[in-house]
Design an enzyme around this catalytic site. Structure first.
Site, mmCIF file in Angstrom:
data_model
loop_
_atom_site.group_PDB
_atom_site.id
_atom_site.type_symbol
_atom_site.label_atom_id
_atom_site.label_comp_id
_atom_site.label_asym_id
_atom_site.label_seq_id
_atom_site.Cartn_x
_atom_site.Cartn_y
_atom_site.Cartn_z
ATOM 1 N N GLU A 78 0.844 -1.202 0.000
ATOM 2 C CA GLU A 78 0.000 0.000 0.000
ATOM 3 C C GLU A 78 0.880 1.252 0.000
ATOM 4 O OE1 GLU A 78 -3.539 0.061 2.513
ATOM 5 O OE2 GLU A 78 -3.148 -2.056 2.969
ATOM 6 N N LYS A 108 -11.373 -1.057 -8.014
ATOM 7 C CA LYS A 108 -12.706 -0.478 -7.894
ATOM 8 C C LYS A 108 -13.645 -1.546 -7.348
ATOM 9 C CE LYS A 108 -11.555 3.425 -9.984
ATOM 10 N NZ LYS A 108 -11.335 4.641 -9.180
#
Length: 226
Positions: free
Chosen positions: A102, A131
């Site tokens: 991340e 998404k």
């Protein structure tokens, strides 16, 4: 662009920041970000007058510099995406065989005018955009349509992320936890030099106009972090 420079300029230690928290929102103030860059490259239907969406984003960024406050966004769709993002990332790692790190925010350079917030940086050198569509209809559209079904705003987001990070490819993945199976689908988007040329031309022009407008009202970029 080192964490120390970011700390010196903003008072925020980027190593302790998580996407979506208050510090993350503060780091994006007045900065042209990947999720909004489609507004910057929007073309006028005729003549040279900026489209409304471009003008609106321009004023939003100016306001962020002058106030140090970000507009509130409390959309259900955003909350839904946040809720399932970690599951999506884990499933993506398992399915693709790559490890994902991340990264809350990446600035293109030390000017801190342009940035992206990838959903991950992958062990194979690619970036990742995840998404989690609010409706299964949108997931189905992408699952069956692939590249052709990717919204222009999302394509601009991914290409701009490559422009900011100078990477050559980006995973674009959709995850739908409601699917009984096959709930993750992804494609690899290659760097498109037409987009890169567009960003090279339009983004500096936009920044120049921002600086002119800020000077007119007695502000300079960077005051949002003071």
């Amino acid at each position: 662009m080192t964490p120390d420079i970011i700390l010196q300029r903003t008072g925020i230690d980027v190593r302790a920041v998580e996407q979506g928290d208050d510090a993350w929102h503060k780091l994006r103030l007045g900065v042209i970000t990947a999720s909004e860059v489609h507004n910057v490259i929007a073309k006028p239907r005729s003549g040279k007058k900026w489209p409304d969406m471009k003008m609106s984003y321009f004023h939003t960024l100016l306001a962020e510099v002058c106030t140090g406050v970000a507009p509130e966004v409390n959309a259900k769709a955003l909350a839904w995406g946040k809720q399932y993002e970690n599951d999506a990332r884990t499933l993506f790692e398992f399915t693709s065989g790559v490890n994902v790190t991340e990264s809350p925010i990446i600035y293109r350079d030390e000017s801190m005018r342009t940035a992206c917030s990838p959903d991950g940086l992958c062990s194979d050198g690619n970036g990742l955009e995840l998404k989690c569509p609010f409706t299964s209809r949108d997931f189905m559209k992408f699952r069956l349509g692939g590249f052709e079904a990717i919204k222009s705003a999302y394509m601009a987001q991914v290409q701009y992320s490559m422009w900011v990070t100078r990477k050559n490819a980006w995973y674009f993945a959709n995850y739908d936890p409601r699917m009984k199976r096959e709930g993750l689908h992804y494609v690899v988007i290659e760097r498109d030099e037409k987009y890169m040329a567009s960003f090279d031309e339009i983004v500096p022009e936009f920044i120049e106009k921002m600086d002119e407008a800020l000077a007119e009202i007695g502000f300079v970029f960077g005051e949002q972090w003071r």
